[in-house]
Scaffold this motif. Structure first.
Motif, short mmCIF file in Angstrom:
data_model
loop_
_atom_site.label_atom_id
_atom_site.label_comp_id
_atom_site.label_asym_id
_atom_site.label_seq_id
_atom_site.Cartn_x
_atom_site.Cartn_y
_atom_site.Cartn_z
N ASP A 1 -11.07 5.74 -6.00
CA ASP A 1 -10.06 5.90 -4.96
C ASP A 1 -10.10 4.74 -3.99
O ASP A 1 -11.17 4.19 -3.70
N ALA B 1 -6.80 5.98 -7.76
CA ALA B 1 -5.77 6.56 -6.91
C ALA B 1 -5.78 5.81 -5.58
O ALA B 1 -6.83 5.37 -5.11
N HIS C 1 -4.60 6.13 -1.55
CA HIS C 1 -4.22 7.08 -0.50
C HIS C 1 -3.95 6.29 0.77
O HIS C 1 -4.69 5.37 1.10
N ARG D 1 -1.63 7.37 -9.43
CA ARG D 1 -1.51 8.37 -8.37
C ARG D 1 -1.53 7.67 -7.01
O ARG D 1 -2.44 6.90 -6.71
N CYS E 1 -0.95 8.73 -2.91
CA CYS E 1 -0.82 9.85 -1.97
C CYS E 1 -0.52 9.29 -0.59
O CYS E 1 -1.27 8.47 -0.08
N GLU E 2 0.57 9.75 0.00
CA GLU E 2 0.95 9.35 1.36
C GLU E 2 0.70 10.50 2.31
O GLU E 2 0.96 11.65 1.97
N VAL E 3 0.23 10.19 3.50
CA VAL E 3 0.14 11.19 4.56
C VAL E 3 1.36 10.99 5.44
O VAL E 3 1.53 9.94 6.06
N SER F 1 0.95 15.89 6.68
CA SER F 1 0.83 16.55 5.38
C SER F 1 0.80 15.49 4.28
O SER F 1 1.31 14.38 4.45
N VAL F 2 0.22 15.84 3.16
CA VAL F 2 0.07 14.89 2.07
C VAL F 2 1.21 15.04 1.08
O VAL F 2 1.52 16.15 0.64
N ALA F 3 1.83 13.92 0.76
CA ALA F 3 2.86 13.90 -0.27
C ALA F 3 2.32 13.08 -1.43
O ALA F 3 2.06 11.90 -1.28
N ALA F 4 2.07 13.72 -2.56
CA ALA F 4 1.52 13.02 -3.73
C ALA F 4 2.68 12.54 -4.59
O ALA F 4 3.56 13.30 -4.95
N SER G 1 3.18 5.52 -10.12
CA SER G 1 3.72 4.49 -9.28
C SER G 1 4.84 3.75 -9.96
O SER G 1 5.36 2.81 -9.41
#
Length: 111
Positions: free
Chosen positions: A36, A67, A69, A93, A95-97, A101-104, A108
């Motif tokens: 990560d 991944a 983030h 993968r 993942c945006e905050v 809240s996290v939006a996966a 890409s």
């Protein structure tokens, strides 16, 4: 840099320009174990080494394995890498905050 001894994986917090050089100089084998990447901001200081690390993962036969983030806008940034990197090295993968809240985002390519 965080190494999880139990699973022999690596988590990088921010990956500025020169991160790979630092790892090489200190004989840290990051590419073979990177799981990560955590980005605190979308600035050159925090993510300037990301494209190079993604290329290194691709060369190590682990394209897309790590991944990524980070804050809002990360998905758009990673999508923009396709123009000069192609789809192979891009993380599978992202993942945006967003607003706490996290939006996966799945791939890409980013589906």
């Amino acid at each position: 840099l965080f190494c999880d001894g139990a699973q022999a994986s690596v988590v990088l917090c921010n990956i500025g320009e020169g991160s790979q050089r630092f790892c090489g100089e200190h004989r840290l084998k990051v590419a073979s174990r990177l799981r990560d990447v955590l980005l605190t901001r979308l600035t050159w200081e925090t993510m300037g080494g990301l494209p190079g690390m993604l290329f290194t993962l691709q060369d190590a036969g682990r394209g897309g394995a790590a991944a990524v983030h980070g804050p809002a806008g990360l998905g758009s940034l990673v999508r923009s890498f396709r123009h000069f990197m192609g789809a192979g090295p891009l993380p599978r993968r992202v993942c945006e905050v967003v607003d706490g809240s996290v939006a996966a985002l799945a791939e890409s390519g980013i589906e």
